[in-house]
Design a protein around this motif. Structure first.
Motif, PDB file in Angstrom:
ATOM      1  N   ILE A 136       0.855  -1.189   0.000  1.00 28.08           N
ATOM      2  CA  ILE A 136       0.000   0.000   0.000  1.00 28.08           C
ATOM      3  C   ILE A 136       0.890   1.238   0.000  1.00 28.08           C
ATOM      4  CG2 ILE A 136      -1.751   1.312   1.246  1.00 28.08           C
ATOM      5  CD1 ILE A 136      -2.763  -1.302   2.409  1.00 28.08           C
ATOM      6  N   VAL A 137       0.752   2.047  -1.055  1.00 26.65           N
ATOM      7  CA  VAL A 137       1.510   3.287  -1.178  1.00 26.65           C
ATOM      8  C   VAL A 137       0.539   4.454  -0.974  1.00 26.65           C
ATOM      9  CG1 VAL A 137       3.047   4.664  -2.621  1.00 26.65           C
ATOM     10  CG2 VAL A 137       3.018   2.162  -2.865  1.00 26.65           C
ATOM     11  N   THR A 138       0.649   5.121   0.159  1.00 20.69           N
ATOM     12  CA  THR A 138      -0.187   6.294   0.423  1.00 20.69           C
ATOM     13  C   THR A 138       0.386   7.488  -0.329  1.00 20.69           C
ATOM     14  OG1 THR A 138      -0.803   5.474   2.610  1.00 20.69           O
ATOM     15  CG2 THR A 138      -1.088   7.829   2.211  1.00 20.69           C
ATOM     16  N   LEU A 139      -0.486   8.215  -1.034  1.00 23.52           N
ATOM     17  CA  LEU A 139      -0.045   9.339  -1.859  1.00 23.52           C
ATOM     18  C   LEU A 139      -0.270  10.651  -1.117  1.00 23.52           C
ATOM     19  CD1 LEU A 139      -1.545   8.183  -5.285  1.00 23.52           C
ATOM     20  CD2 LEU A 139       0.697   7.665  -4.310  1.00 23.52           C
ATOM     21  N   THR A 140       0.812  11.393  -0.921  1.00 26.89           N
ATOM     22  CA  THR A 140       0.750  12.670  -0.216  1.00 26.89           C
ATOM     23  C   THR A 140       1.180  13.788  -1.157  1.00 26.89           C
ATOM     24  OG1 THR A 140       1.240  11.610   1.896  1.00 26.89           O
ATOM     25  CG2 THR A 140       1.582  13.994   1.759  1.00 26.89           C
ATOM     26  N   CYS A 141       0.303  14.758  -1.351  1.00 25.99           N
ATOM     27  CA  CYS A 141       0.574  15.881  -2.253  1.00 25.99           C
ATOM     28  C   CYS A 141       1.492  16.901  -1.583  1.00 25.99           C
ATOM     29  CB  CYS A 141      -0.743  16.537  -2.648  1.00 25.99           C
ATOM     30  SG  CYS A 141      -0.564  18.121  -3.517  1.00 25.99           S
ATOM     31  N   ASP A 142       2.581  17.238  -2.259  1.00 21.22           N
ATOM     32  CA  ASP A 142       3.489  18.299  -1.797  1.00 21.22           C
ATOM     33  C   ASP A 142       4.144  18.909  -3.025  1.00 21.22           C
ATOM     34  OD1 ASP A 142       5.438  19.958  -0.765  1.00 21.22           O
ATOM     35  OD2 ASP A 142       6.079  18.557   0.798  1.00 21.22           O
ATOM     36  N   GLU A 143       3.714  20.113  -3.402  1.00 19.67           N
ATOM     37  CA  GLU A 143       4.188  20.758  -4.619  1.00 19.67           C
ATOM     38  C   GLU A 143       5.679  21.086  -4.560  1.00 19.67           C
ATOM     39  OE1 GLU A 143       2.726  21.044  -7.347  1.00 19.67           O
ATOM     40  OE2 GLU A 143       0.554  21.133  -7.059  1.00 19.67           O
ATOM     41  N   THR A 144       6.286  21.068  -3.375  1.00 16.82           N
ATOM     42  CA  THR A 144       7.705  21.406  -3.236  1.00 16.82           C
ATOM     43  C   THR A 144       8.610  20.182  -3.350  1.00 16.82           C
ATOM     44  OG1 THR A 144       7.735  21.146  -0.813  1.00 16.82           O
ATOM     45  CG2 THR A 144       7.052  23.290  -1.681  1.00 16.82           C
TER      46      THR A 144
END
Length: 259
Positions: A136-144
């Motif tokens: 399971i790969v949890t996707l975390t948004c971080d534009e930096t």
């Protein structure tokens, strides 16, 4: 002055009606899967394609878990890879034991599923060899962030399930059209029928909880009078009952004579 107590059920209904609104928003904004590494919601498309290594090896190769054990993990979004002299052959994820040089398949691209819940979006892969293993790969948004993969390791509460988190700008939805039509279900979007059922029951809950509150606090009603429009609903239910009885008896019941 006497104080009228409020039944706990009415309080629960009122609280539930307020809690239901954000839940509906989350359900309706499901990220609909398009490929093994892309999905689309109302904000745009999440596309992990730029992270794919097309050279036959994994983008994230032999990373240690948080416990510092002998196990290492590899993952490549979008494209299969091979590791361990074919032990992990054409896979999306692989676990290896550095102490024994043993490799375990954690799933290929065909098994990839985007899974939405109330707080996160994740990619699930699975493979069955000696046992069933799930990555399971949890996707975390971080534009930096370009891409950072942190490995938690095996879930102590679910043996055979391996957890990791991708933090990346590619986990952020990019502006574009809304979701395309996908198959109904928890991982393929929500069907129109399900949306209508959710809206119907949400409306009923809001109507009942709001009506009970008005009857109780404004009109000072008690007992069955706390139910909004009680007389209307009892009459309507009686008419529905009579209609069913008439239909199933083909009009032969007493009281339904011919004109």
């Amino acid at each position: 002055m006497t104080h009228r107590s409020i039944h706990p059920v009415y309080i629960c209904l009122l609280l539930y009606s307020f809690a239901l609104t954000p839940s509906l928003t989350q359900v309706l904004d499901t990220c609909v899967q398009e490929t093994s590494c892309t999905c689309k919601n109302s904000k745009g498309t999440i596309d992990l394609t730029p992270l794919a290594n097309t050279a036959g090896s994994a983008r994230f190769l032999d990373l240690s878990d948080a416990s510092g054990s002998n196990f290492k993990y590899s993952w490549n979004p979008c494209q299969d890879f091979t590791e361990g002299s074919g032990s992990c052959d054409k896979v999306a994820g692989c676990q290896s034991d550095s102490s024994t040089a043993t490799y375990y398949n954690l799933g290929d691209q065909a098994s990839a599923q985007f899974v939405n819940d109330a707080t996160s979006l994740s990619l699930h892969y699975s493979a069955t060899t000696d046992i069933t293993r799930t990555m399971i790969v949890t996707l975390t948004c971080d534009e930096t962030q370009e891409d950072t993969l942190s490995i938690t390791g095996e879930d102590p509460n679910n043996p055979g399930t391996y957890l990791m988190t991708l933090t990346s700008k590619y986990a952020c939805p990019k502006a574009g059209p809304g979701p395309t039509k996908g198959p109904p279900g928890p991982d393929g979007g929500i069907s129109i029928g399900s949306i209508l059922i959710i809206i119907f029951f949400a409306t009923v809950v809001v109507y009942m909880s709001g009506g009970v509150a008005v009857q109780t606090f404004v009109r000072r009603a008690s007992g069955r009078d706390m139910v909004p429009n009680y007389g209307l609903w009892t009459t309507l239910l009686g008419l529905i009952k009579d209609g069913f009885l008439f239909s199933f008896s083909c009009g032969r019941r007493t009281g339904y004579g011919k004109a």
